[in-house]
Design an enzyme around this catalytic site. Structure first.
Site, short mmCIF file in Angstrom:
data_model
loop_
_atom_site.label_atom_id
_atom_site.label_comp_id
_atom_site.label_asym_id
_atom_site.label_seq_id
_atom_site.Cartn_x
_atom_site.Cartn_y
_atom_site.Cartn_z
N ASP A 1 -9.13 0.27 2.24
CA ASP A 1 -7.84 0.04 2.84
C ASP A 1 -8.25 -0.02 4.29
OD1 ASP A 1 -5.89 -2.21 4.29
OD2 ASP A 1 -4.68 -0.04 3.80
N LYS B 1 -4.21 -2.30 10.41
CA LYS B 1 -4.26 -2.03 8.87
C LYS B 1 -4.87 -3.34 8.33
CE LYS B 1 -3.20 2.03 7.13
NZ LYS B 1 -4.12 3.10 6.54
N GLU C 1 -10.67 3.85 3.93
CA GLU C 1 -9.51 4.52 3.07
C GLU C 1 -10.24 4.43 1.10
OE1 GLU C 1 -6.15 5.29 5.47
OE2 GLU C 1 -5.68 3.70 4.22
N HIS D 1 -3.89 13.94 1.00
CA HIS D 1 -3.88 13.38 1.99
C HIS D 1 -2.90 13.01 2.98
CE1 HIS D 1 -5.59 9.66 4.77
NE2 HIS D 1 -3.84 9.11 4.70
N ASP E 1 0.70 -0.76 -0.22
CA ASP E 1 -0.08 -0.25 -0.12
C ASP E 1 1.11 1.25 0.07
OD1 ASP E 1 -2.80 1.33 -0.47
OD2 ASP E 1 -3.23 1.31 2.72
N GLU F 1 -9.11 3.92 -1.81
CA GLU F 1 -7.99 3.75 -2.78
C GLU F 1 -7.92 2.81 -4.16
OE1 GLU F 1 -4.74 2.15 -0.97
OE2 GLU F 1 -5.01 2.80 1.20
#
Length: 434
Positions: free
Chosen positions: A227, A247, A193, A128, A121, A195
């Site tokens: 994520d 995470k 998140e 951000h 990632d 993404e």
């Protein structure tokens, strides 16, 4: 490369692919894995409108192993795309035979689009990075290396699930403000998140860096990626080695891989803001400058349990675009392999949270609520600082450009379930305060 498969006037004999705004028109043709019940083997299909075309059943492939498709060289991928496109076009002589290989998407189970062995990632969303850095380091929101190399951490592939996903609120260590000892408990600052994930197609060889000129030859396509992040756990554990338990409990991807070929009309020049340092030579090329950016509009939506019960639709929280990424897809591949690291077919490279330049374009609740200092008002009368049990987050993506047919990435949907304790039972019941 743009060819006849991108012709915006093309129509399909699958009528659900033809309305304006459909995610999966004939110009898209994303790949995924599906089955008709939980006992069947996974099959490889291409989305067309509201249907899925089984490639082996249609006589367009000899295998249902996604590794075969991921490993195709770009010319072979384009040849397969053209064969599928011709077969699905209105007036195709193959219509009758291909109809036998069509199934409604609503009647099949979608899985992970491929077996994901490794997950990296990145942190390429500069807006951000700057917003989060401002929360924790107001004097130096971007660390000195940010504009010189694509930052990343290696994630956990075993807990990536296909949309629609359901996962339990994570537990972990947290230390509150003023406390001297951490405690173990369910996260109360659970976040999403927004993404994009890049799916590696052809593998690379260990010890042989992939040059930026050939980097995209190793990418098969893109998915939406959420994520999920436990911000309270992350704040306590992240120094000095970065995210771990905050995470690795769950990530969700959309089930269809939109190929790099389908994205060809939506490429844009890639550049740096005036005054920023030029990338080192291994991260720079004329091709990357000319068309390294990909124009994908990204949206995050929220539907709470109360909204579902009241029949209220999901509420859009933000919208941003992948063109705001500070690092291109080719640069991610080039940097990932510059030290000799090998890429494997099916590896997933996350873009990092994609936020826009304005506060309302933030790709996470951490930014939208200023670290939980404020709350978001919802159409149900509720408010959110962070996610509560029963909340469903939906990510969507689309590519649109005048003169070309709009295509979509489908949706990436995930729902938060209550936490479990160390013994496997529910750690708590009801909503967690935001």
């Amino acid at each position: 490369m743009i060819d006849d498969t991108h012709d915006p006037s093309l129509q399909s004999w699958v009528e659900s692919a033809n309305p304006a705004g459909a995610d999966f028109p004939l110009q898209n043709l994303p790949f995924g894995r599906f089955r008709q019940d939980g006992r069947a083997d996974w099959r490889i299909g291409v989305a067309i409108g509201e249907q899925v075309l089984g490639l082996r059943q249609a006589g367009l492939a000899h295998t249902d192993d996604m590794r075969h498709f991921l490993g195709l060289a770009p010319p072979a991928r384009r040849e397969l795309r053209r064969a599928i496109s011709h077969g699905l076009r209105r007036g195709s002589p193959r219509e009758a035979s291909l109809r036998q290989a069509l199934l409604p998407q609503a009647g099949v189970q979608m899985g992970l689009p491929c077996e994901i062995g490794n997950f990296t990632d990145f942190y390429s969303g500069i807006h951000h990075a700057r917003a989060v850095g401002t929360l924790f380091r107001p004097g130096e929101p971007l660390l000195p290396n940010y504009k010189w190399l694509p930052q990343a951490y290696h994630g956990r592939a075993s807990t990536i699930g296909a949309s629609p996903s359901r996962f339990h609120r994570p537990q972990g260590q947290q230390r509150g403000a003023g406390a001297t000892r951490p405690v173990l408990g369910p996260s109360t600052r659970l976040d999403y998140e927004l993404e994009v994930g890049f799916v590696v197609g052809r593998a690379s060889t260990q010890g042989e860096p992939v040059s930026i000129d050939h980097a995209e030859d190793h990418l098969f396509g893109v998915v939406l990626l959420n994520d999920w992040s436990a911000r309270d756990i992350q704040a306590w554990e992240a120094q000095p080695l970065g995210p771990f338990a905050s995470k690795n409990f769950a990530s969700t991807v959309s089930p269809w891989i939109v190929t790099m070929e389908a994205l060809a009309p939506f490429r844009r020049p890639f550049g740096r803001p005036a005054g920023d340092p030029e990338p080192l030579p291994y991260l720079d090329s004329p091709a990357n400058r000319a068309q390294g950016a990909i124009d994908i509009t990204l949206q995050a939506w929220l539907q709470t349990a109360a909204m579902r019960e009241a029949g209220l639709a999901a509420q859009r929280l933000s919208e941003s675009n992948l063109t705001d990424a500070y690092w291109s897809a080719a640069q991610l591949v080039a940097h990932h392999t510059v030290n000799g690291c090998s890429l494997c077919s099916g590896d997933l490279l996350g873009s990092g949270t994609m936020s826009g330049p304005t506060p309302e374009q933030a790709g996470s609740l951490l930014e939208l609520t200023q670290g939980g200092r404020t709350t978001l008002a919802l159409s149900s009368g509720e408010a959110r600082g962070f996610l509560q049990d029963g909340d469903t987050v939906v990510l969507r993506g689309l590519c649109s450009r005048p003169g070309w047919r709009q295509i979509g990435l489908g949706e990436c949907r995930g729902t938060v379930l209550p936490a479990r304790d160390a013994g496997g039972g529910l750690a708590q019941r009801g909503a967690v305060a935001s």
